[in-house]
Write an enzyme that holds these catalytic residues in place. Structure first.
Site, short mmCIF file in Angstrom:
data_model
loop_
_atom_site.label_atom_id
_atom_site.label_comp_id
_atom_site.label_asym_id
_atom_site.label_seq_id
_atom_site.Cartn_x
_atom_site.Cartn_y
_atom_site.Cartn_z
N GLU A 1 -5.89 -5.18 10.04
CA GLU A 1 -4.78 -4.25 10.35
C GLU A 1 -5.12 -3.50 11.47
OE1 GLU A 1 -2.47 -2.69 6.57
OE2 GLU A 1 -4.43 -1.82 6.89
N GLY B 1 2.26 1.81 10.60
CA GLY B 1 3.37 2.91 10.70
C GLY B 1 3.70 3.34 12.13
N SER C 1 2.96 -2.61 10.18
CA SER C 1 4.39 -2.65 10.58
C SER C 1 4.98 -3.87 10.06
CB SER C 1 4.93 -2.07 12.00
OG SER C 1 4.37 -0.76 12.12
N HIS D 1 -9.51 1.34 4.04
CA HIS D 1 -8.19 1.48 5.15
C HIS D 1 -8.37 2.51 6.35
CE1 HIS D 1 -4.08 2.52 6.16
NE2 HIS D 1 -3.69 1.50 5.69
N LYS E 1 0.18 4.30 -0.36
CA LYS E 1 -0.55 5.58 0.24
C LYS E 1 -0.19 6.64 -0.58
CE LYS E 1 -0.11 3.16 4.93
NZ LYS E 1 -0.15 3.22 6.08
N ASN F 1 0.77 -1.21 -0.10
CA ASN F 1 -0.05 -0.02 -0.01
C ASN F 1 0.91 1.27 -0.09
OD1 ASN F 1 -1.71 1.93 0.50
ND2 ASN F 1 -2.31 1.49 2.55
N GLU G 1 -6.83 4.41 7.63
CA GLU G 1 -6.47 6.00 7.41
C GLU G 1 -7.87 6.69 6.55
OE1 GLU G 1 -2.82 5.47 5.52
OE2 GLU G 1 -2.12 5.03 7.32
#
Ligand code: PGA
Length: 255
Positions: A171, A177, A217, A99, A15, A13, A101
């Site tokens: 996730e 991250g 991560s 996702h 991003k 991904n 985010e």
């Protein structure tokens, strides 16, 4: 992972990283490192403007390119959005939906995640559906309830047949991250919970055939331990998907 039962998928991904030229350079660099590594599907999900360059660079390789989001309407007054038909028109097969985010910064809810997922499936795309608990929820001991609820809401109205085109990415938001990875045991445990919920909706056969990735991560150092777990069928990788050698080491761990 359990290759006898379901496909292993290692997906990057990107991003909001990589211009078209940078994506092309990256694909050229990673291609020889992952060539012939056929025990898993290899996908990079790219920003909209980068998809075309990445696809051209990946042509004829074992690398597939996906998008990072898609809108649920076929067309119309949705400034800044892109429809599934538009993605299909340029040959995009995969898309990340839900996702954390997107949920955190752009107001995505389980309802819009569900709508986007249905639209992508109806257009014939394959969906990487992301879900996972936040730190407070894990600390409160309600991870299983949270991921169970997300699984049910996000998949509402999706048929058993359509499940063939769904990859679920577990996730944990606290691991994305942050450099904090779920332990292999935590990843296994929660992926197994999600599989059980999928089984409760669609039956055991569908659940056993569904690819459930871990993301948060994952990197060249911890991938092998995570992927050893039976219910961890791959990875959705952010940071480490921007470095060819790191990503290739994860693909190696999946062989
Ligand atoms: P990370 O991101 O690997 O950088 O934690 C994973 C993701 O957001 O999909």
């Amino acid at each position: 992972m359990n290759p006898a039962k379901r496909r292993t998928v290692i997906a990057g991904n990107w991003k909001m990283n990589f211009t078209p030229a940078e994506a092309k350079k990256f694909i050229k660099a990673v291609t020889p490192l992952v060539a012939g590594k056929d025990n898993c599907d290899i996908i990079f999900c790219a920003p909209y403007v980068t998809i075309d360059a990445a696809m051209k660079a990946a042509k004829g390789t074992n690398i597939k390119i996906g998008a990072e989001n898609v809108h649920f309407a076929p067309k119309g007054a949705y400034t800044g959005e892109v429809s599934a038909d538009m993605l299909k028109a340029i040959g995009v097969e995969y898309v990340i939906i839900g996702h954390s985010e997107r949920r955190q910064y752009f107001g995505e809810t389980d309802e819009t995640v569900n709508l986007r997922t249905k639209a992508a499936l109806e257009a014939g795309m394959k969906v990487i559906l992301c879900l996972g608990e936040v730190k407070e929820q894990r600390l409160a001991g309600i991870t299983d309830e949270v991921v169970g609820m997300q699984t049910k809401l996000d998949l509402a109205g999706i048929t058993a047949e359509q499940m063939k085109n769904i990859i679920i990415a577990y996730e944990p938001v606290w691991a994305i991250g942050t450099g904090l990875t779920a332990t292999p045991e935590q990843a296994e445990e929660t992926c197994a919970v999600i599989r059980k919920v999928v089984a409760s909706i669609y039956g055991k056969e569908v659940a056993e055939a569904t690819t459930i990735q871990y993301g948060g991560s994952m990197n060249d150092k911890n991938a092998a331990e995570l992927l050893k777990k039976d219910d961890v069928d791959g990875g959705l990788i952010g940071g480490a998907s921007l470095v060819p050698e790191k990503f290739a080491a994860i693909v190696d761990a999946a062989q």
